[in-house]
Design a protein around this motif. Structure first.
Motif, mmCIF file in Angstrom:
data_model
loop_
_atom_site.group_PDB
_atom_site.id
_atom_site.type_symbol
_atom_site.label_atom_id
_atom_site.label_comp_id
_atom_site.label_asym_id
_atom_site.label_seq_id
_atom_site.Cartn_x
_atom_site.Cartn_y
_atom_site.Cartn_z
ATOM 1 N N LEU A 161 -69.922 -66.112 -29.675
ATOM 2 C CA LEU A 161 -70.950 -66.020 -28.642
ATOM 3 C C LEU A 161 -72.338 -66.109 -29.263
ATOM 4 C CD1 LEU A 161 -69.320 -63.288 -26.346
ATOM 5 C CD2 LEU A 161 -69.231 -65.775 -26.116
ATOM 6 N N ASP A 162 -73.233 -65.161 -28.935
ATOM 7 C CA ASP A 162 -74.594 -65.197 -29.465
ATOM 8 C C ASP A 162 -74.792 -64.206 -30.602
ATOM 9 O OD1 ASP A 162 -74.332 -62.925 -27.957
ATOM 10 O OD2 ASP A 162 -76.290 -63.089 -26.963
ATOM 11 N N TYR A 163 -73.694 -63.762 -31.199
ATOM 12 C CA TYR A 163 -73.776 -62.787 -32.294
ATOM 13 C C TYR A 163 -73.997 -63.462 -33.653
ATOM 14 C CZ TYR A 163 -72.169 -58.953 -29.323
ATOM 15 O OH TYR A 163 -72.064 -57.986 -28.344
ATOM 16 N N GLY A 164 -74.028 -64.765 -33.701
ATOM 17 C CA GLY A 164 -74.070 -65.437 -34.992
ATOM 18 C C GLY A 164 -72.700 -65.390 -35.630
ATOM 19 N N ASN A 165 -72.658 -65.428 -36.944
ATOM 20 C CA ASN A 165 -71.382 -65.309 -37.637
ATOM 21 C C ASN A 165 -70.911 -63.864 -37.645
ATOM 22 O OD1 ASN A 165 -70.550 -67.928 -38.481
ATOM 23 N ND2 ASN A 165 -72.233 -67.950 -39.959
ATOM 24 N N VAL A 166 -69.636 -63.711 -37.353
ATOM 25 C CA VAL A 166 -69.012 -62.380 -37.278
ATOM 26 C C VAL A 166 -67.855 -62.333 -38.265
ATOM 27 C CG1 VAL A 166 -67.751 -60.773 -35.790
ATOM 28 C CG2 VAL A 166 -69.654 -62.112 -34.856
ATOM 29 N N ILE A 167 -67.704 -61.183 -38.932
ATOM 30 C CA ILE A 167 -66.526 -60.965 -39.762
ATOM 31 C C ILE A 167 -65.961 -59.597 -39.400
ATOM 32 C CG2 ILE A 167 -67.848 -60.030 -41.718
ATOM 33 C CD1 ILE A 167 -65.735 -61.547 -43.521
ATOM 34 N N ILE A 168 -64.642 -59.557 -39.181
ATOM 35 C CA ILE A 168 -63.978 -58.330 -38.746
ATOM 36 C C ILE A 168 -62.911 -57.969 -39.771
ATOM 37 C CG2 ILE A 168 -62.624 -57.228 -36.915
ATOM 38 C CD1 ILE A 168 -63.896 -59.118 -34.923
ATOM 39 N N PHE A 169 -62.949 -56.713 -40.218
ATOM 40 C CA PHE A 169 -62.015 -56.215 -41.221
ATOM 41 C C PHE A 169 -61.100 -55.154 -40.632
ATOM 42 C CE2 PHE A 169 -66.119 -57.057 -43.288
ATOM 43 C CZ PHE A 169 -65.743 -58.058 -44.175
ATOM 44 N N GLU A 170 -59.971 -54.982 -41.287
ATOM 45 C CA GLU A 170 -59.063 -53.883 -40.973
ATOM 46 C C GLU A 170 -58.904 -53.049 -42.238
ATOM 47 O OE1 GLU A 170 -54.744 -53.191 -38.822
ATOM 48 O OE2 GLU A 170 -55.033 -54.950 -40.117
ATOM 49 N N PRO A 171 -59.714 -51.992 -42.393
ATOM 50 C CA PRO A 171 -59.612 -51.153 -43.585
ATOM 51 C C PRO A 171 -58.420 -50.208 -43.556
ATOM 52 C CG PRO A 171 -61.326 -50.328 -42.145
ATOM 53 C CD PRO A 171 -60.823 -51.596 -41.524
ATOM 54 N N ALA A 172 -57.833 -49.992 -42.391
ATOM 55 C CA ALA A 172 -56.657 -49.123 -42.250
ATOM 56 C C ALA A 172 -55.983 -49.475 -40.935
ATOM 57 C CB ALA A 172 -57.064 -47.647 -42.272
#
Length: 381
Positions: A292-303
């Motif tokens: 969307l309009d968030y720019g580049n997004v990175i999502i992690f799963e630390p647990a």
């Protein structure tokens, strides 16, 4: 000249070692040499990183070292400019007094005639005049010595600005080269363990059906990705102690309304342009790319059942499904790199190169957003 350079580089780069232990018995020259050594070490590390077996780790350290050094130099140049301005004002304020004194001294003509040596007030007047001259002379000498010291300081400040240009020019070029090399090294990396293999079709379906970041993150949280690989170590023991992914300061807190009254369940974090963003904890990359309009997004799963969302980056690194170690570079903030003249001008004027970029940080547990302060140590408690 060597001590002059040491004093100069101390003024510029002294902040670069502020994070380390400073011993009270260390002289300014010792601190200057240590600060300059840190900057030169970063340059040497950049050369060594070209042949490092773990170039990503080496280049991450290089970028951080240069960011710290440039930040110290920015603050140092600003302090130098303020001190030089202060000295200039002092000289301007005192110039009238000195002009009057100089006029009196010039107007005094030597006269050794007997009449000139006799005070009009007689012997008592002669004695009083002698006492007055003897009292004034040390004060004048002290004033002259103070002027000499301040003039020397002014000279050091101007020499400092000249001496700094070569070091600063090299630093700006090196940090840009290190960022480029780091981006390429992350693209070439094949040694990371993988927790699952991404399914592009499923990911695209989720993207197409998600109209908000919350909807996308909720769908990602329930997407089955376990592929026979053990889950990541539970990070609960470090809850509240994670380092911030990038230096900066808080713009808006959790569920704090912006100027339009919109609330978001995360933090808005202000950073400098082109700042390096890293992982605070070992984590699996669940998504990387624009949204969307968030720019580049990175999502992690630390647990298990925990997602960390970073949005607003200009570049993002890593592959979906890969497990990244803590303190791994995952992207760069946006903005432009200043040239040498712009850097010096903005630093001395205290303008530009500020915290102009924003990173959105959200943490979700069990599909629900929580205050990031539950995990991070850098925010308000």
């Amino acid at each position: 000249m060597m001590r002059l350079r040491a004093a100069a580089f101390y003024l510029i780069l002294g902040g670069a070692i502020a994070s380390g232990p400073v011993l009270a018995q260390e002289s300014p020259a010792d601190l200057a040499e240590a600060a300059l050594a840190q900057f030169n070490d970063a340059h040497g590390a950049l050369q060594a990183a070209q042949s490092s077996t773990d170039r990503v780790k080496a280049l991450t350290g290089v970028v951080r070292a240069y960011e710290d050094g440039l930040e110290a130099m920015r603050a140092g140049l600003r302090q130098v400019a303020l001190r030089e301005s202060e000295l200039s004002r002092e000289f301007a304020d005192e110039s009238g007094q000195f002009a009057q004194l100089l006029g009196v001294l010039i107007a005094m003509k030597p006269d050794a005639s007997p009449e000139a040596l006799v005070h009009p007030g007689g012997p008592l007047g002669q004695a009083r005049a002698g006492m007055l001259v003897s009292a004034v002379t040390p004060s004048m000498q002290a004033e002259v010595e103070d002027i000499r010291v301040r003039l020397e300081e002014m000279q050091i400040l101007r020499e400092l600005q000249s001496e700094a240009l070569d070091t600063l020019s090299r630093g700006l070029q090196d940090v840009q080269q290190a960022r480029t090399d780091l981006s390429q090294a992350m693209s070439d990396r094949t040694d990371l363990p993988r927790r699952f293999t991404a399914d592009p079709e499923r990911m695209q379906t989720l993207l197409d059906s998600s109209e908000t970041l919350e909807a996308f993150a909720s769908g990602l949280a329930i997407m089955d990705v376990v592929d026979g690989v053990p889950p990541i170590t539970d990070p609960n023991s470090t809850r509240g102690n994670w380092p911030m992914p990038v230096p900066g300061k808080m713009l808006r807190g959790y569920n704090e309304a912006d100027a339009a009254g919109v609330k978001r369940p995360g933090w808005l974090w202000a950073t400098r342009p082109l700042s390096l963003v890293t992982t605070p904890w070992p984590a699996t990359v669940r998504y990387k790319g624009p949204f969307l309009d968030y720019g580049n997004v990175i999502i992690f799963e630390p647990a298990n059942d925990v997602l960390l969302i970073l949005a607003g980056l200009d570049e993002v690194y890593g592959d979906v499904g890969a497990v990244l170690p803590a303190d791994t570079a995952v992207g760069l903030m946006g903005g432009a790199s200043p040239d040498l003249d712009a850097f010096v001008r903005n630093a001395t004027q205290g303008t530009g190169a500020g915290l102009s970029e924003t990173l959105y940080i959200e943490v979700r547990e069990g599909g629900q957003p929580v205050n990031p302060e539950r995990w991070f140590a850098g925010g308000p408690l």
